[in-house]
Motif scaffolding. Structure first.
Motif, PDB file in Angstrom:
ATOM      1  N   GLN A  39       0.856  -1.169   0.000  1.00  0.00           N
ATOM      2  CA  GLN A  39       0.000   0.000   0.000  1.00  0.00           C
ATOM      3  C   GLN A  39       0.897   1.224   0.000  1.00  0.00           C
ATOM      4  O   GLN A  39       2.050   1.178   0.456  1.00  0.00           O
ATOM      5  CB  GLN A  39      -0.883   0.031   1.251  1.00  0.00           C
ATOM      6  CG  GLN A  39      -1.984  -1.010   1.257  1.00  0.00           C
ATOM      7  CD  GLN A  39      -3.240  -0.526   0.546  1.00  0.00           C
ATOM      8  OE1 GLN A  39      -3.226   0.499  -0.142  1.00  0.00           O
ATOM      9  NE2 GLN A  39      -4.316  -1.261   0.701  1.00  0.00           N
ATOM     10  N   ALA A  58      -2.857  -0.319   9.408  1.00  0.00           N
ATOM     11  CA  ALA A  58      -2.194  -1.437   8.733  1.00  0.00           C
ATOM     12  C   ALA A  58      -2.871  -2.751   9.096  1.00  0.00           C
ATOM     13  O   ALA A  58      -3.255  -2.966  10.252  1.00  0.00           O
ATOM     14  CB  ALA A  58      -0.722  -1.482   9.110  1.00  0.00           C
ATOM     15  N   ASP A  59      -3.007  -3.632   8.113  1.00  0.00           N
ATOM     16  CA  ASP A  59      -3.538  -4.972   8.364  1.00  0.00           C
ATOM     17  C   ASP A  59      -2.484  -5.867   9.004  1.00  0.00           C
ATOM     18  O   ASP A  59      -2.807  -6.766   9.776  1.00  0.00           O
ATOM     19  CB  ASP A  59      -4.010  -5.600   7.050  1.00  0.00           C
ATOM     20  CG  ASP A  59      -5.183  -4.864   6.443  1.00  0.00           C
ATOM     21  OD1 ASP A  59      -5.982  -4.307   7.219  1.00  0.00           O
ATOM     22  OD2 ASP A  59      -5.292  -4.831   5.208  1.00  0.00           O
ATOM     23  N   THR A  80       1.056  -5.368   2.888  1.00  0.00           N
ATOM     24  CA  THR A  80      -0.342  -5.583   3.261  1.00  0.00           C
ATOM     25  C   THR A  80      -0.691  -7.034   3.544  1.00  0.00           C
ATOM     26  O   THR A  80      -1.817  -7.314   3.932  1.00  0.00           O
ATOM     27  CB  THR A  80      -1.267  -5.082   2.131  1.00  0.00           C
ATOM     28  OG1 THR A  80      -0.931  -5.760   0.922  1.00  0.00           O
ATOM     29  CG2 THR A  80      -1.107  -3.589   1.931  1.00  0.00           C
ATOM     30  N   ASN A  81       0.234  -7.955   3.331  1.00  0.00           N
ATOM     31  CA  ASN A  81      -0.077  -9.341   3.675  1.00  0.00           C
ATOM     32  C   ASN A  81       1.175 -10.028   4.225  1.00  0.00           C
ATOM     33  O   ASN A  81       2.287  -9.494   4.164  1.00  0.00           O
ATOM     34  CB  ASN A  81      -0.641 -10.113   2.466  1.00  0.00           C
ATOM     35  CG  ASN A  81       0.313 -10.142   1.287  1.00  0.00           C
ATOM     36  OD1 ASN A  81       1.475 -10.467   1.443  1.00  0.00           O
ATOM     37  ND2 ASN A  81      -0.187  -9.793   0.099  1.00  0.00           N
TER      38      ASN A  81
END
Length: 839
Positions: free
Chosen positions: A111, A124-125, A778-779
């Motif tokens: 991101q 944030a994830d 993001t992951n």
């Protein structure tokens, strides 16, 4: 693709039965043993084999299921009393697992976001590294240094009565403001500026004003025609706001209506019936881009985040971004109790446990924090009965609560509150509500958002820079930046800054117009000769860029680039001391650039000089050779030039230029963007009867930090952070806003202490950072990839460092061998001479 909801299982999938027969439309019914099914919402299967029906229920109370979706999978049908019901693994479970895993794997790798000056929030994830690109900026204040209101000299006084004077009673920056005091009359200050506004560009005029009292009149900051006639643009003061500073501003559009060459700045009490007392400070005038012009007053206002003052703060003269910084505060925004302003009645048990032995209900400990207006925060922790945590606005320089926002008592485990508009600082305080008594507070936590999460100790990340200057164009299209690549911090340079125009330059005479001379210099290194350049004159005033031909320049303080890689600037005879009839030779030009004004000539050449700064005659025999070779006292140069490079440079920054790194935690991350950080300045603490102190106003200046302090960030002992020092915020005691102290028993006289801090008077050093482009993962996969890459970068740097150490060791060994050989040679020579009878 969004993540699909996944429902919890239950160990061993116990089986129950329908307590009643149901038809195919029943949406609420009972089972024999509700404990066999997980809490709602969840899935269950009625029946077995190929005809089973999967249902979704949203409510479960005891044995009763409600909100049932029939035929969630399979076919809705009638079921008899006693039909088997269980939470089994379903096709939906498998599909949700598969889809969510694929979604994680296929999600965007990163991101991106743009951070502006002041506080920012990134949600944030995943936890992982944040990679910033800090972009440069240049702010030329058209008023130069005048608007800092540290002197009345630049301005002429006007009006029918009352007074205007320097004041230390109220001030926004520096040591003074300009005070106006009228009873039934007008009083203003004004100055005529020759700077010519470009009709194709946009501008912003703003100032801080404090109204102490008001009965009548018109208080304003305005621009008038250069003749001193018609007022064209007015920033009006809201006279209903008494006893606090307010930002006033006005936008100047393209095709401005100012008449004449330049303009007049006028400010104060405008009408003859004015009855008021007010203070003016930080008066500034900037060119702004078209996009910023549209945002001012709409998305960027006097009270927005960021505000007009944060994006366009007051600066002296022409300033670039200097020593930018980023700080990411931990999930828990509250530091350990060792960092709080603690009463002598407080006993710190552990970093996050304190016992307040209260003798009165006003006994407290507190901490001051910066916050974001309009943002939700949640406070939580163990609060004993008879005590409370209070959150209030920090309306003064020292931690003093005057308006309470929220409080947490033992009756609640957490409270969520919203920061009021315009509030950027709060105080969190622990209080006794009954006394005497001992009250222990444990695991206090303040976090972004409206959800209380598991307690964590505060863990801040930061990026501090030292010796970094980043320039940029007004519209931001051509700017310097620093960024991380291949295990190192790098600078992408598009500007050359800080070129001093002094007597070392081979500047030559070019042309003579009435009252001015135009000088020329060839070939500044690597310059792109266009209008992207800034010149700050020795008095702080920016020179005006003109696209006109040199022959068209008819006033001083203009500059332009020529088509043949040439730089031209005009100098008025009133400042140089030159006359129209005499062309200055090379030495006379060097004398001017060295700070000497001609004050005599023989009709052919100039033969006497005085200092431009103070009028003192050049020393010695006052010769041309002397003034051409020597600068006047306290003189740097006629001006300082910054220009766009013809080709950008990409270079690795030297060791120590950037310190630290930032990682995000899942959820809301509070990130502060700023500038003017001073990294690891060596200090000499002063010894009192009970303490060692740094930066205390009553102590010798040798124990002060070099610049006035806004916030002390860290103190180091022999390079290692030392948290045993206390920081006290009070302008009455500090050189600036804060001083530091430690008990004598905690001080190490053999150690070297250094301090990292944010300077208070940033206007004298730096423009505001306005654009930091960041990327983050993001992951899980991309986070892991980033961590692996950083580990490889670190390993590479360590291996290179080890190689250099080995090389240095080899050099040292070779040097030792060489020294030993020289010593042996000397001994052999001495022995030989002695044996030969010559000694």
């Amino acid at each position: 693709m969004s993540q699909q909801l996944m429902y919890p299982a239950i160990v061993n999938s116990p089986v129950t039965e329908l307590a009643v027969a149901i038809n195919d439309t029943a949406t609420s019914f009972s089972v024999a043993n509700g404990a066999a099914l997980p809490a709602a919402p969840n899935l269950a299967t009625i029946g077995t084999g190929e005809n089973a029906e999967t249902i979704l229920y949203t409510g479960k109370t005891g044995n009763a299921l409600s909100g049932v979706t029939r035929g969630f999978q399979g076919t809705a049908q009638s079921w008899p009393l006693g039909a088997k019901v269980a939470r089994r693994f379903t096709a939906y479970d498998y599909s949700a697992f598969k889809a969510n895993i694929e979604d994680i794997a296929q999600a965007a790798n990163t991101q991106s976001a743009t951070l502006r000056h002041g506080g920012n929030v990134i949600t944030a994830d995943q936890g992982g590294p944040l990679l910033p690109t800090i972009n440069g900026r240049t702010q030329p204040n058209i008023f130069g240094n005048d608007g800092n209101c540290e002197s009345l000299t630049p301005f002429t006084e006007g009006g029918t009565g009352g007074t205007s004077s320097l004041s230390t009673t109220q001030k926004r920056n520096g040591a003074h403001s300009i005070k106006f005091d009228t009873s039934t009359n007008s009083r203003i200050r004004f100055r005529n500026y020759s700077y010519t506004l470009d009709a194709a560009k946009y501008y912003l005029l703003c100032a801080w004003v404090f109204v102490e009292s008001y009965t009548n009149g018109d208080l304003r900051v305005s621009l008038r025609d250069s003749s001193g006639g018609t007022t064209r643009y007015i920033a009006s003061v809201n006279t209903s706001i008494i006893g606090q500073w307010q930002l006033v501003y006005v936008k100047i559009p393209t095709s401005n209506t100012l008449v004449g060459n330049g303009f007049v700045l006028a400010f104060g009490h405008w009408t003859d019936n004015s009855a008021a007392v007010s203070y003016f400070d930080d008066i500034r005038f900037y060119e702004v881009s078209a996009a910023d012009y549209a945002a001012i007053g709409t998305t960027i206002t006097a009270t927005s985040t960021p505000s007009i003052d944060e994006v366009w703060p007051y600066v002296d003269g022409v300033k670039h971004v200097a020593n930018p910084m980023l700080v990411k505060y931990g999930k828990n925004l509250l530091p350990p109790f060792t960092d709080w302003t603690n009463s002598t009645l407080a006993v710190i048990n552990t970093p996050y446990s304190v016992t307040l032995n209260a003798t009165a209900t006003n006994n407290s400990c507190d901490i001051r924090l910066t916050v974001l207006p309009g943002q939700s925060y949640t406070i939580s922790g163990t609060v004993p009965s008879g005590a409370r945590i209070r959150i209030g606005k920090n309306d003064n320089a020292s931690p003093l609560v005057t308006t309470f926002i929220e409080e947490l008592t033992s009756a609640n485990s957490s409270k969520t509150f919203t920061i009021p508009a315009g509030t950027t600082s709060i105080v969190v305080a622990i209080h006794a509500t009954t006394a005497p008594g001992s009250y222990t507070f444990v695991n206090l936590q303040l976090e972004l958002g409206s959800t209380k999460t598991e307690f964590a100790q505060r863990n801040d990340d930061y990026i501090y820079t030292s010796g970094i200057t980043l320039a940029g164009s007004i519209d931001g299209t051509v700017r310097d930046s620093i960024y991380w690549r291949d295990g190192a911090w790098r600078a992408f340079r598009r500007w050359k800054t800080g070129v001093v125009l002094d007597g070392s330059l081979a500047m030559t005479y070019w042309s003579n117009n009435t009252g001015i001379k135009v000088l020329k210099y060839m070939n500044f290194t690597g310059a792109k000769y266009d209008d992207l350049a800034y010149v700050e004159k020795f008095n702080g005033q920016p020179l005006t860029y003109t696209p006109l031909s040199v022959a068209s320049i008819t006033a001083g303080d203009f500059f332009r680039w020529g088509t043949s890689d040439s730089y031209y600037m005009s100098v008025s005879n009133s400042e140089s001391g030159w006359v129209d009839a005499i062309i200055p030779n090379a030495n006379s030009i060097k004398a001017l650039l060295n700070g000497w004004q001609a004050n005599g000539n023989n009709g052919t050449v100039y033969n006497s000089w005085v200092s431009i700064l103070d009028g003192v005659t050049a020393p010695g025999t006052n010769t041309e050779a002397f003034v051409a070779a020597n600068k006047a006292p306290n003189w740097t140069g006629w001006g300082t030039l910054s220009y766009q490079l013809a080709a950008p440079l990409d270079e690795v920054l030297p060791a120590g230029a950037v310190e630290g790194s930032i990682s995000l935690h899942p959820g809301g991350n509070y990130i502060e963007v700023g500038e003017g950080v001073i990294v690891r300045e060596i200090v000499s603490p002063y010894e009192t009867s009970t303490q060692f102190r740094i930066n205390h106003k009553d102590d010798p200046q040798s124990s002060w930090l070099k610049r006035r302090v806004d916030r002390a960030l860290k103190i180091y002992k022999n390079g290692v952070e030392d948290n045993t020092w206390s920081i006290f915020r009070n302008a009455s005691f500090a050189n600036g806003m804060e001083h530091l102290y430690i008990s004598k028993s905690g001080y190490d006289a053999t150690a070297q202490y250094t301090v990292t801090y944010i300077m208070l008077d940033k206007y004298a050093m730096t423009a505001a950072v306005d654009n930091v482009a960041v990327t983050y993962n993001t992951n899980i996969k991309t986070v892991l990839d980033a961590v692996v890459q950083q580990q490889a970068d670190i390993a590479t740097k360590v291996s290179v460092h080890d190689w250099l150490l080995t090389l240095d060791g080899a050099y040292i060994t070779n040097l030792q061998i060489d020294v030993a050989a020289l010593k042996k040679r000397d001994r052999d020579m001495a022995s030989m001479l002695t044996q030969g009878g010559m000694m």
